[in-house]
Design an enzyme around this catalytic site. Structure first.
Site, short mmCIF file in Angstrom:
data_model
loop_
_atom_site.label_atom_id
_atom_site.label_comp_id
_atom_site.label_asym_id
_atom_site.label_seq_id
_atom_site.Cartn_x
_atom_site.Cartn_y
_atom_site.Cartn_z
NE ARG A 42 9.24 8.09 12.30
CZ ARG A 42 10.40 7.48 12.44
NH1 ARG A 42 10.45 6.32 13.09
NH2 ARG A 42 11.50 7.97 11.92
CD GLU A 52 -9.74 -7.24 -18.87
OE1 GLU A 52 -10.88 -6.93 -19.23
OE2 GLU A 52 -9.18 -8.28 -19.25
CG ASP A 96 -4.13 3.15 -22.70
OD1 ASP A 96 -2.97 2.98 -22.30
OD2 ASP A 96 -4.65 4.29 -22.87
#
EC number: 1.3.3.6
Length: 692
Positions: A365, A475, A477
């Site tokens: 870009r 799996e 927190d």
């Protein structure tokens, strides 16, 4: 007003030119630090071009080989298989039900057609299993998670918590997908607090069976992957209840795991006593069929108890090699740590994809430029470098850290060394929490860095962000996992001052605790030379000093508050400090592994590129927490300023090898699948997507 216009006449062309000049002047402020506007110099091109002419000539093949290691072939096989099967590629717009069926067909195709058999590596070659998981997750994260549920969770629970009779009975069926299964741990009322689970498994000695019951709505198994549609079995975590001959009548032996059939093998109909509901549409991962399970007096044979750590005889006698409920519980969860290892590793895979898309687009870009000169790549703007280059450096840092974690996990599976088990448990908790939290934030940064085009679903940031979001929760927190790391550090700290020893991962606390807790040297605190700031010893010492200081401070806080609030209250009062301590420690481990990886890289040009990224990672982290170092005079004001300037300069230097660094991930266009990141004719392919 009229007279003023007459005094300063300006044509429309001149007015437009003035506006453009002002805008360019403002935009120049975003450029790299060395690109200072000067009346006699162009705003952009001079320094940029000279820097590019001096940039590293990186051996991309050597860097990629060093990064990807020995499992390149299996990953390429997976990429090629899905590229050859357009019918198995996930479209941008797809319904929940269609996505689930596609995901199942993708897994069947991978296993039965491509001949990739992940389950064979879960126990015997975890490094290869996680390499497969990374590649599969790159194809579709729902597929990666579904594969993980089938092989790592359901299959892993059978081979890790069961014994030979279970492996002999179930292994082949799990491997070839005849025995699709679930991992039923989480309940509506309890997730992180596994010891609080309420589902019961009561032994009936008359029939030699366990009776599985959901005693209340809070005990309904919730968010169970593979349950809503495809699962035939479930590993159900339940409280083992045994009859006794005393006044109580029963004894609660704690949480154990049981194999429970939930659907008929031939008709796929739900079995009697089992109720299954669909958890419905989710924020992401809608190719995974999460369901809820209720059990009403479901009977299973006694042999369905996964009995590695505790068994029940025909007469109802309980035996275990581990003396207490807590030790059995710890051993059970310790065997399931592979899920956390896999998520940390997979999260880095997501970070690689998002970084690749954002950086390739930023190189492509072009927007604005000096008067009468070509527009420049948006990655030449300092603001874009500030967003993406530290993130790219972090991606490499986390790659090497998780590779190390997988290596330690593999060693643990082979040796079953008790100390290594504890070490991997803490390290996996910390890296899973830290890396997944970082990736979640980085995905938003990447989306923003790609402007409006980053918002197009076809360019994948939306699906990546939504699919990855749950990584912070399942799996374990992330906040809870960091507390486990902090608790382990405090335990080691206590052991040190009671004459104990420390394990390998925390060894820097043993080796240099007194050094790190002494007063900072006022001379070195002012050193600001580039050689000093880029010295790995300075960087690692700074990280270790911070962790040691935080550890000492939080230990003192806990001791103070426990006198009035008790242990639980003191922990809660100090919780934010504990989380900061855990993050600091994990960052220290990450940096140590990155420095080691740079040192061990055999190719000089690849090594130089990695050194740039490593220095940027280290100094960026120091700068982001500069207040901590300034508060204790570890870094003087002049040194802080030098760190900031060098961080900006290193971002500029990493930008010059950014293409080579992302290319080393070797993510081909048919894997990234984002038109704005295509390596040839990106704009042309993007316009074709919308119908031109």
């Amino acid at each position: 007003m009229e007279s003023r216009r007459e005094k300063n006449p300006m044509t429309e062309e001149e007015s437009d030119g003035l506006i453009a000049a002002r805008r360019i002047q403002r935009l120049s402020l975003h450029l790299s630090p060395s690109l200072t506007p000067s009346p006699s110099l162009p705003l952009v091109q001079t320094e940029t071009c000279s820097a590019r002419s001096k940039k590293l000539d990186v051996n991309g093949e050597a860097l990629s080989l060093y990064m990807r290691g020995k499992h390149i072939d299996i990953q390429e096989k997976i990429f090629d298989f899905f590229n050859s099967r357009p019918d198995l590629q996930t479209p941008i717009e797809i319904s929940k039900d269609d996505h689930r069926e596609l995901c199942m067909n993708q897994l069947i195709g991978l296993v039965r057609e491509a001949g990739v058999r992940p389950f064979r590596y879960v126990a015997d070659d975890p490094e290869k299993y996680f390499a497969i998981m990374e590649a599969v997750g790159s194809v579709d994260m729902s597929l990666g998670i579904k594969m993980g549920v089938q092989y790592s969770l359901w299959g892993g629970s059978v081979i890790n918590l069961g014994t030979k009779k279970h492996r002999d009975k179930y292994f082949d069926g799990i491997d070839n997908l005849d025995y699709t299964g679930c991992f039923a741990m989480t309940e509506l009322h309890h997730g992180s607090n596994v010891q609080g689970l309420q589902t019961t498994a009561t032994f009936d000695p008359l029939k030699d069976e366990f009776v599985i019951d959901t005693p209340n709505d809070g005990a309904i198994k919730w968010w169970i992957g593979n349950a809503a549609v495809h699962g035939k079995f479930a590993t159900v975590f339940a409280r083992l209840i045994l009859p006794t001959h005393d006044s109580k009548g029963v004894s609660d032996m704690g949480v154990h795991a049981f194999i429970v059939p939930i659907r008929d093998m031939k008709t796929h109909q739900t079995l009697p006593g089992v109720e299954i509901q669909d958890c419905g549409h989710k924020v992401g991962l809608n190719g995974v069929d999460n369901g809820a399970l209720r059990f009403r007096s479901v009977r299973i044979p006694r042999d369905n108890l996964l009995n590695r750590f505790g068994d029940v005889s025909r007469d109802g006698t309980y035996t275990s090699s581990l003396p207490t409920i807590n030790k059995r519980f710890g051993a059970t969860l310790g065997e399931l740590v592979g899920g956390r290892v896999g998520l940390a590793y997979a999260s880095v895979g997501v970070l690689k994809i998002s970084a690749t898309i954002a950086i390739r687009y930023s190189l492509l870009r072009q927007q604005f430029g000096p008067p009468k000169q070509p527009e420049v790549s948006i990655l030449d703007y300092q603001s874009q470098q500030h967003k993406l280059m530290p993130m790219l450096a972090s991606t490499y840092a986390y790659h090497f850290a998780t590779v190390y974690l997988v290596e330690k996990y593999s060693e643990m599976k082979k040796t079953h060394d008790e100390q290594l088990v504890a070490d991997v448990h803490a390290l996996s908790a910390g890296l899973k929490s830290y890396v997944t939290s970082y990736t979640a934030k980085a995905l938003s940064v990447c989306r923003e860095a790609c402007g409006g085009h980053g918002y197009a679903a076809v360019n994948r940031f939306g699906s990546l962000r939504n699919d990855h979001d749950i990584f912070q929760t399942f799996e374990g927190d992330n906040t809870v996992l960091l507390q486990q790391v902090a608790a382990d550090l405090l335990k080691r700290y206590k052991e040190k001052f009671q004459g104990g020893t420390l394990t390998v991962t925390w060894s820097y606390l043993r080796e240099s605790m007194n050094t790190y807790l002494s007063q900072p040297n006022p001379v070195t605190a002012r050193w600001e030379g580039e050689d000093h700031l880029r010295d790995p010893k300075f960087q690692l010492d700074a990280f270790r000093y911070r962790t040691s200081r935080l550890l000492q401070n939080v230990a003192a806080r806990l001791q103070k508050h426990s006198k009035t609030l008790g242990g639980f209250g003191a922990w809660n009062r100090c919780l934010n400090h504990l989380l900061t301590l855990a993050e600091s420690h994990i960052e220290t481990v990450i940096l140590a592994k990155f420095i080691e990886a740079v040192k061990n890289c055999p190719d000089p040009s690849a090594k130089a590129a990695l050194k740039l990224a490593c220095d940027l990672y280290a100094l960026d982290r120091i700068w982001k927490d500069i207040g901590t170092y300034r508060n204790v005079d570890y870094v003087a004001p002049n040194k802080a300023k030098a760190i900031h300037k060098l961080t900006e300069y290193l971002s500029f230097q990493v930008r010059n090898v950014a293409k080579e660094l992302v290319d080393a991930f070797e993510l081909p266009d048919h894997v990234t699948r984002a038109p704005i990141a295509m390596q040839s004719d990106a704009y042309s392919q993007y316009t074709q997507v919308v119908g031109f």
